[in-house]
Each structure stands twice: as structure tokens, then as C-alpha cells.
Design an enzyme around this catalytic site. Structure first.
Site, PDB file in Angstrom:
ATOM      1  N   HIS A   1     -43.427   6.416 -57.073  1.00 24.48           N
ATOM      2  CA  HIS A   1     -43.575   5.139 -57.460  1.00 24.48           C
ATOM      3  C   HIS A   1     -44.705   4.285 -57.332  1.00 24.48           C
ATOM      4  CE1 HIS A   1     -41.984   1.086 -57.684  1.00 24.48           C
ATOM      5  NE2 HIS A   1     -42.875   0.628 -56.649  1.00 24.48           N
TER       6      HIS A   1
ATOM      7  N   GLU B   1     -43.298  -5.669 -53.221  1.00 21.34           N
ATOM      8  CA  GLU B   1     -42.720  -4.531 -52.588  1.00 21.34           C
ATOM      9  C   GLU B   1     -43.773  -4.263 -51.228  1.00 21.34           C
ATOM     10  OE1 GLU B   1     -43.626  -2.022 -56.002  1.00 21.34           O
ATOM     11  OE2 GLU B   1     -41.698  -2.799 -57.185  1.00 21.34           O
TER      12      GLU B   1
ATOM     13  N   ASN C   1     -39.061  11.748 -59.990  1.00 19.12           N
ATOM     14  CA  ASN C   1     -40.519  11.964 -60.786  1.00 19.12           C
ATOM     15  C   ASN C   1     -41.555  11.716 -59.605  1.00 19.12           C
ATOM     16  OD1 ASN C   1     -40.035   9.216 -60.245  1.00 19.12           O
ATOM     17  ND2 ASN C   1     -40.054   8.865 -62.579  1.00 19.12           N
TER      18      ASN C   1
ATOM     19  N   LYS D   1     -41.822   9.921 -53.281  1.00 17.17           N
ATOM     20  CA  LYS D   1     -40.405   9.680 -53.089  1.00 17.17           C
ATOM     21  C   LYS D   1     -39.765  11.061 -52.430  1.00 17.17           C
ATOM     22  CE  LYS D   1     -39.979   7.434 -57.367  1.00 17.17           C
ATOM     23  NZ  LYS D   1     -39.211   7.168 -58.844  1.00 17.17           N
TER      24      LYS D   1
ATOM     25  N   TYR E   1     -35.622  -2.084 -55.336  1.00 20.35           N
ATOM     26  CA  TYR E   1     -35.181  -1.687 -56.746  1.00 20.35           C
ATOM     27  C   TYR E   1     -34.039  -2.740 -57.406  1.00 20.35           C
ATOM     28  CZ  TYR E   1     -37.200   3.067 -57.038  1.00 20.35           C
ATOM     29  OH  TYR E   1     -38.340   3.927 -56.770  1.00 20.35           O
TER      30      TYR E   1
HETATM   31  P1  DAT Z   1     -41.109   3.650 -62.979  1.00 17.56           P
HETATM   32  O1  DAT Z   1     -40.918   4.344 -61.846  1.00 17.56           O
HETATM   33  O2  DAT Z   1     -41.843   4.639 -64.122  1.00 17.56           O
HETATM   34  O3  DAT Z   1     -41.733   2.396 -62.949  1.00 17.56           O
HETATM   35  P2  DAT Z   1     -38.591   2.247 -63.684  1.00 17.56           P
HETATM   36  O4  DAT Z   1     -38.875   1.267 -62.770  1.00 17.56           O
HETATM   37  O5  DAT Z   1     -38.066   1.954 -64.913  1.00 17.56           O
HETATM   38  O6  DAT Z   1     -39.701   3.526 -63.700  1.00 17.56           O
HETATM   39  O7  DAT Z   1     -37.256   3.116 -63.127  1.00 17.56           O
HETATM   40  C1  DAT Z   1     -37.134   3.397 -61.594  1.00 17.56           C
HETATM   41  C2  DAT Z   1     -36.862   4.905 -61.356  1.00 17.56           C
HETATM   42  O8  DAT Z   1     -35.442   5.028 -61.765  1.00 17.56           O
HETATM   43  C3  DAT Z   1     -37.623   5.692 -62.367  1.00 17.56           C
HETATM   44  O9  DAT Z   1     -38.784   6.185 -61.392  1.00 17.56           O
HETATM   45  C4  DAT Z   1     -36.793   6.859 -62.616  1.00 17.56           C
HETATM   46  C5  DAT Z   1     -35.315   6.163 -62.683  1.00 17.56           C
HETATM   47  N1  DAT Z   1     -34.870   5.982 -63.979  1.00 17.56           N
HETATM   48  C6  DAT Z   1     -35.636   5.151 -64.715  1.00 17.56           C
HETATM   49  N2  DAT Z   1     -34.945   5.134 -66.178  1.00 17.56           N
HETATM   50  C7  DAT Z   1     -33.912   6.153 -65.857  1.00 17.56           C
HETATM   51  C8  DAT Z   1     -33.065   6.358 -66.971  1.00 17.56           C
HETATM   52  N3  DAT Z   1     -32.924   5.938 -68.015  1.00 17.56           N
HETATM   53  N4  DAT Z   1     -32.193   7.528 -66.432  1.00 17.56           N
HETATM   54  C9  DAT Z   1     -32.166   7.697 -65.277  1.00 17.56           C
HETATM   55  N5  DAT Z   1     -33.293   7.847 -64.377  1.00 17.56           N
HETATM   56  C10 DAT Z   1     -33.936   6.462 -64.531  1.00 17.56           C
HETATM   57 MG    MG Z   2     -40.565   0.617 -62.100  1.00 25.10          MG
END
Ligand code: DAT
Ligand code: MG
Length: 139
Positions: free
Chosen positions: A121, A132, A118, A11, A51
Site C-alpha cells: 500500500h 494514514e 498486491n 501487506k 480503508y
Molecule cells: P491502491 O492500493 O492501488 O491505492 P485502492 O486504494 O483503489 O488501490 O484499493 C485498495 C486495495 O483494495 C487495492 O490495493 C486492492 C483492493 N482493490 C481495489 N480495487 C479492487 C477491485 N475492483 N476488486 C478487488 N480488489 C480491489
Molecule cells: Mg489506495
């Protein structure tokens, strides 16, 4: 034996902090093979597709804006159980509690932003990996 593929993204926070090599090293040191790689500036349309499962959530717009804030690196990694294996290397979503030893646990922390930043991805299932990979690399 059939091998599996996953989509990995470094990212904008990972790219700006010069962690591309660190992420690649962790993937390769684990034994997975990187079979496609590109650096790019993602646009809104691509990111909204990527997303789409998060559309409507409060962090969706901040997430898209963050992902457009600078270049990203997309790659395909291959190996048996690589989807699960990379999620394990990455650590859980929230970097504050991601285990030390993981990419997110070692390299990221809470920045007080609306969206969690973070570093990486990783696809979460064979279906999302296929979807994806097509978004970032075509068929
Ligand atoms: P991951 O990347 O671990 O698969 P995800 O698909 O649930 O997580 O979410 C995509 C991204 O969005 C994630 O890497 C960081 C952000 N994100 C997820 N949940 C969030 C939250 N509750 N508040 C803020 N950002 C969030
Ligand atoms: Mg995810």
C-alpha cells in the site's frame, strides 16, 4: 526545502512471501529515507479506519479480512515527491497489468481472490498520507 512523507504497508502477502527486504530495498535504492518502521498484526478497527474511503464497496470486507490474515509492516518514507514516487515504484493496483519493473508488476499476480492481493500500500495524496501515518504511528 520541505520534504514529503508517505505511508507504505507491506501487506500480509508480501510478509508471508518474505518480500519485506525487497520492498525496503526498492524504496531505499530509489533514494527515499525510511524514518519509521513497525511490524504488527492490524485489527479490524484500525483497518476500517485506514480503508474508510472503500466502505460499501464489494471488496471492502474481503480487503479487511485479507489485511487481518497475517502480520503487516508499516513504514514512513520521506523525500521530495515521495507520495507520487512510491506509487510509481508500486505500479497500478491490478498486478496483472502493473508494469514490469514495479513492485506489483514484478512480484504479484492475480490469485483469483475477491480482493486484489498486491504486496504493498502507498498513500495517494498528502491528505491521506497525514491521516494514514497518524493511524499507524500516532501524531
Ligand atoms: P491502491 O492500493 O492501488 O491505492 P485502492 O486504494 O483503489 O488501490 O484499493 C485498495 C486495495 O483494495 C487495492 O490495493 C486492492 C483492493 N482493490 C481495489 N480495487 C479492487 C477491485 N475492483 N476488486 C478487488 N480488489 C480491489
Ligand atoms: Mg489506495
Amino acid at each position: 526545502m520541505s520534504t514529503e512523507k508517505t505511508l507504505i504497508l507491506v501487506k500480509p502477502d508480501g510478509v508471508s512471501r518474505q518480500l519485506i527486504g525487497e520492498v525496503i530495498a526498492r524504496v531505499e535504492n530509489k533514494g527515499y529515507v525510511i524514518t519509521a518502521l513497525r511490524m504488527m498484526q492490524a485489527d479490524r478497527a484500525l483497518l476500517e479506519r485506514h480503508y474508510e474511503e472503500h466502505k460499501g464497496k464489494p471488496f471492502f470486507e474481503p480487503l479487511v479480512e485479507f489485511m487481518m490474515s497475517g502480520p503487516i509492516v508499516a513504514m514512513v518514507a520521506e523525500g521530495n515527491r515521495v507520495i507520487e514516487g512510491f506509487r510509481s515504484l508500486a505500479g497500478v493496483t491490478d498486478p496483472t497489468v502493473a508494469a514490469p519493473g514495479t513492485i506489483r508488476g514484478d512480484l504479484a499476480r492475480d490469485q483469483g481472490t475477491k480482493v486484489v492481493q498486491n504486496i504493498v500500500h502507498g498513500s495517494d495524496s498528502p491528505e491521506s498520507a497525514a491521516r494514514e501515518i497518524e493511524i499507524f504511528f500516532g501524531k
